[in-house]
Design a protein around this motif. Structure first.
Motif, short mmCIF file in Angstrom:
data_model
loop_
_atom_site.label_atom_id
_atom_site.label_comp_id
_atom_site.label_asym_id
_atom_site.label_seq_id
_atom_site.Cartn_x
_atom_site.Cartn_y
_atom_site.Cartn_z
N LEU A 258 -8.92 5.81 -9.88
CA LEU A 258 -8.21 6.88 -9.19
C LEU A 258 -7.99 6.54 -7.71
CD1 LEU A 258 -6.84 9.56 -9.43
CD2 LEU A 258 -9.05 10.71 -9.15
N VAL A 259 -8.96 5.93 -7.07
CA VAL A 259 -8.76 5.52 -5.68
C VAL A 259 -7.60 4.53 -5.60
CG1 VAL A 259 -9.77 4.27 -3.74
CG2 VAL A 259 -11.15 5.94 -4.98
N GLN A 260 -7.55 3.61 -6.55
CA GLN A 260 -6.46 2.63 -6.57
C GLN A 260 -5.11 3.30 -6.79
OE1 GLN A 260 -6.39 -0.04 -9.98
NE2 GLN A 260 -5.62 -1.70 -8.71
N ARG A 261 -5.06 4.28 -7.71
CA ARG A 261 -3.79 4.94 -8.01
C ARG A 261 -3.32 5.82 -6.85
NH1 ARG A 261 -0.12 4.19 -9.71
NH2 ARG A 261 0.52 5.85 -11.16
N VAL A 262 -4.24 6.47 -6.15
CA VAL A 262 -3.84 7.26 -4.98
C VAL A 262 -3.22 6.35 -3.93
CG1 VAL A 262 -4.69 8.70 -3.08
CG2 VAL A 262 -5.52 9.10 -5.40
N ARG A 263 -3.80 5.19 -3.74
CA ARG A 263 -3.22 4.22 -2.79
C ARG A 263 -1.83 3.78 -3.26
NH1 ARG A 263 -5.31 0.40 0.85
NH2 ARG A 263 -7.44 1.00 0.30
N GLN A 264 -1.69 3.50 -4.55
CA GLN A 264 -0.40 3.06 -5.07
C GLN A 264 0.66 4.14 -4.94
OE1 GLN A 264 -1.53 1.92 -9.05
NE2 GLN A 264 -2.06 -0.18 -8.46
N ILE A 265 0.28 5.39 -5.19
CA ILE A 265 1.23 6.50 -5.04
C ILE A 265 1.69 6.61 -3.59
CG2 ILE A 265 1.49 9.01 -5.13
CD1 ILE A 265 1.61 7.71 -7.86
N ALA A 266 0.75 6.47 -2.66
CA ALA A 266 1.11 6.51 -1.24
C ALA A 266 2.10 5.41 -0.89
CB ALA A 266 -0.14 6.39 -0.37
N ASP A 267 1.85 4.21 -1.39
CA ASP A 267 2.76 3.09 -1.13
C ASP A 267 4.13 3.34 -1.74
OD1 ASP A 267 0.73 1.76 0.17
OD2 ASP A 267 0.23 0.45 -1.51
N GLY A 268 4.14 3.79 -3.01
CA GLY A 268 5.40 3.97 -3.71
C GLY A 268 6.26 5.09 -3.13
N VAL A 269 5.63 6.21 -2.82
CA VAL A 269 6.37 7.35 -2.27
C VAL A 269 6.96 7.00 -0.91
CG1 VAL A 269 6.09 9.66 -1.32
CG2 VAL A 269 5.18 9.15 -3.57
N ALA A 270 6.16 6.33 -0.09
CA ALA A 270 6.65 5.95 1.23
C ALA A 270 7.84 5.00 1.13
CB ALA A 270 5.53 5.30 2.04
N THR A 271 7.74 4.02 0.24
CA THR A 271 8.83 3.07 0.07
C THR A 271 10.09 3.75 -0.45
OG1 THR A 271 7.27 1.28 -0.38
CG2 THR A 271 9.54 0.95 -1.13
N MET A 272 9.92 4.65 -1.40
CA MET A 272 11.06 5.36 -1.99
C MET A 272 11.82 6.16 -0.93
SD MET A 272 11.06 7.94 -5.25
CE MET A 272 10.03 9.16 -4.46
N HIS A 273 11.11 6.66 0.07
CA HIS A 273 11.73 7.48 1.10
C HIS A 273 12.00 6.70 2.40
CE1 HIS A 273 10.21 10.65 -1.58
NE2 HIS A 273 11.10 11.46 -1.01
N ARG A 274 11.93 5.38 2.33
CA ARG A 274 12.25 4.50 3.45
C ARG A 274 11.24 4.56 4.58
NH1 ARG A 274 16.62 6.10 6.14
NH2 ARG A 274 16.49 8.21 5.32
N GLY A 275 10.00 5.00 4.24
CA GLY A 275 8.95 5.05 5.25
C GLY A 275 7.90 3.99 5.01
N ARG A 276 6.81 4.09 5.77
CA ARG A 276 5.70 3.15 5.64
C ARG A 276 4.40 3.93 5.53
NH1 ARG A 276 4.44 0.60 9.90
NH2 ARG A 276 5.78 1.68 11.41
N PRO A 277 3.46 3.47 4.68
CA PRO A 277 2.16 4.14 4.58
C PRO A 277 1.07 3.33 5.28
CG PRO A 277 2.48 2.83 2.62
CD PRO A 277 3.65 2.52 3.55
N ASP A 278 0.06 4.02 5.77
CA ASP A 278 -1.16 3.38 6.26
C ASP A 278 -2.31 4.11 5.57
OD1 ASP A 278 -3.18 2.14 7.59
OD2 ASP A 278 -2.70 2.93 9.58
N PHE A 279 -2.87 3.48 4.55
CA PHE A 279 -3.85 4.14 3.69
C PHE A 279 -5.22 3.50 3.87
CE2 PHE A 279 -6.31 4.73 -0.17
CZ PHE A 279 -6.04 6.04 -0.55
N ALA A 280 -6.26 4.33 3.93
CA ALA A 280 -7.63 3.82 3.98
C ALA A 280 -8.53 4.80 3.22
CB ALA A 280 -8.11 3.68 5.42
#
Length: 377
Positions: A258-280
């Motif tokens: 689940l930690v891995q998937r939350v990180r992946q969702i953050a990456d994917g959503v940001a990319t889809m909307h032309r933004g950038r994520p910083d996840f920790a």
């Protein structure tokens, strides 16, 4: 992760200011009963070993009582033990846990001629927030021990009754922080910017789908968004949003996934909307997992000494407890003692929480009897 660190350090600092006095009180009380040799750990923690002097199997048992309070203003005036410190109270029953631990230590000191082995009683700080006291115990104070015992007040169990269950009884708790970075623009020209609030909204929706559609139903996984910050003005496309939250699961496999998937969702959503994520993420407590044989022995003891009706089977908790670090290291029992009765119905972590002093002695007696049985098995 800067925000997360600031929050956890602030809570820890508040606890430390109070716990120095608690530590001193515990050490002084032990000394009053000629119990020397108490040692400190994790800034404000205390532990003491009671060595049995009789012949026997020479087993070693750890019992934990947590001692920290919470930054909540007590809301009741009818309690004889009402907090004397403004803005801080024992809203999770840790004062009672510490009392049970102290009573257990004193009893085994008096009985030391009659048992073999060793009982280590740990008065542990920082169960509620990082840096977690249970982590430091597991890293240095459990070596060479055979089993661990923990306890916690339970507001859904009638006063005078007790409960335990085999397997995971709490969830792991990991914290995360994600910053979505967009691009500022005038609110009248959203196409000229990248809206970080839109990214954050999409993340909130998508991350809950991971829980409902990808995690095992019986795991009871939970993702909570606890804070959302940033934004410049009503007519500006927000350039960044910072969110913090927690991830809770019941198994190591689900926790990692689940930690891995939350990180992946953050990456994917940001990319889809032309933004950038910083996840920790910050790894917190593992689940508390009870040893089945220890639970069965505890149930038998309750039934034999108090009667069948005094043993209550309750569902696992969706909360967390850093006793999980103990149960990762040793076969463990984490049992509940009930506090629910007229006048004491409020849940933990609320200003109205309270528990009668009358439940302390039966709980202490049960803890002593159970540890005694473990020493002689």
């Amino acid at each position: 992760m800067q925000l997360l660190r600031c929050v956890t350090l602030c809570i820890a600092s508040q606890s430390f200011q109070i716990e120095w006095k608690t530590q001193r009180r515990i050490v002084d009380t032990l000394a009053c009963f000629d119990m020397a040799g108490a040692k400190t750990f994790h800034e404000t923690g205390v532990y003491i070993d009671i060595q049995g002097l009789a012949a026997g199997p020479n087993r070693s048992i750890v019992l934990r009582g947590d001692i920290d309070a919470l930054p909540i203003q007590e809301g009741r005036e009818d309690l004889p033990y009402k907090s004397q410190v403004a803005g801080v109270m024992h809203a999770c029953g840790h004062d009672m846990h510490a009392s049970v631990a102290l009573g257990t230590a004193l009893a085994f000191h008096r009985l030391r001629e009659n048992f073999s082995g060793r009982v280590r009683v740990v008065f542990q700080p920082a169960e509620e927030a990082e840096p977690l006291g249970g982590r430091s115990v597991a890293e240095g104070l459990l070596h060479g021990f055979d089993a661990a015992v923990g306890l916690h007040v339970h507001t859904d169990i009638p006063a005078g009754s007790f409960g335990a269950r085999a397997g995971a009884v709490t969830k792991s708790s990991d914290q995360f922080e994600v910053k979505f970075i967009g691009n500022m623009a005038h609110g009248a020209k959203p196409d000229a910017g990248v809206d970080a609030i839109a990214i954050a909204g999409a993340f909130i929706n998508e991350v809950q789908k991971v829980v409902s559609r990808e995690m095992p139903v019986d795991d009871g996984a939970i993702v909570t968004i606890g804070t959302i910050q940033d934004g410049e003005a009503t007519n500006i496309i927000c350039p960044s949003v910072t969110m913090t939250g927690t991830i809770r699961t019941s198994s190591p496999e689900s926790r990692t996934r689940l930690v891995q998937r939350v990180r992946q969702i953050a990456d994917g959503v940001a990319t889809m909307h032309r933004g950038r994520p910083d996840f920790a993420s910050l790894s917190g407590e593992p689940p508390v997992v009870n040893d089945a044989r220890m639970v069965d022995r505890f149930r038998q003891l309750v039934v034999q000494t108090l009667g069948e009706s005094k043993y209550v089977q309750r569902p696992a908790s969706s909360g967390s407890d850093d006793f999980g670090f103990y149960s990762e290291s040793l076969p463990s029992l984490y049992f509940w003692f009930g506090s629910q009765e007229p006048g004491n119905e409020a849940g933990v972590h609320t200003p109205a929480f309270g528990a009668s002093d009358d439940i302390r002695i039966p709980t202490t007696e049960l803890a002593i009897r159970y540890c005694w049985e473990l020493l002689h098995s």
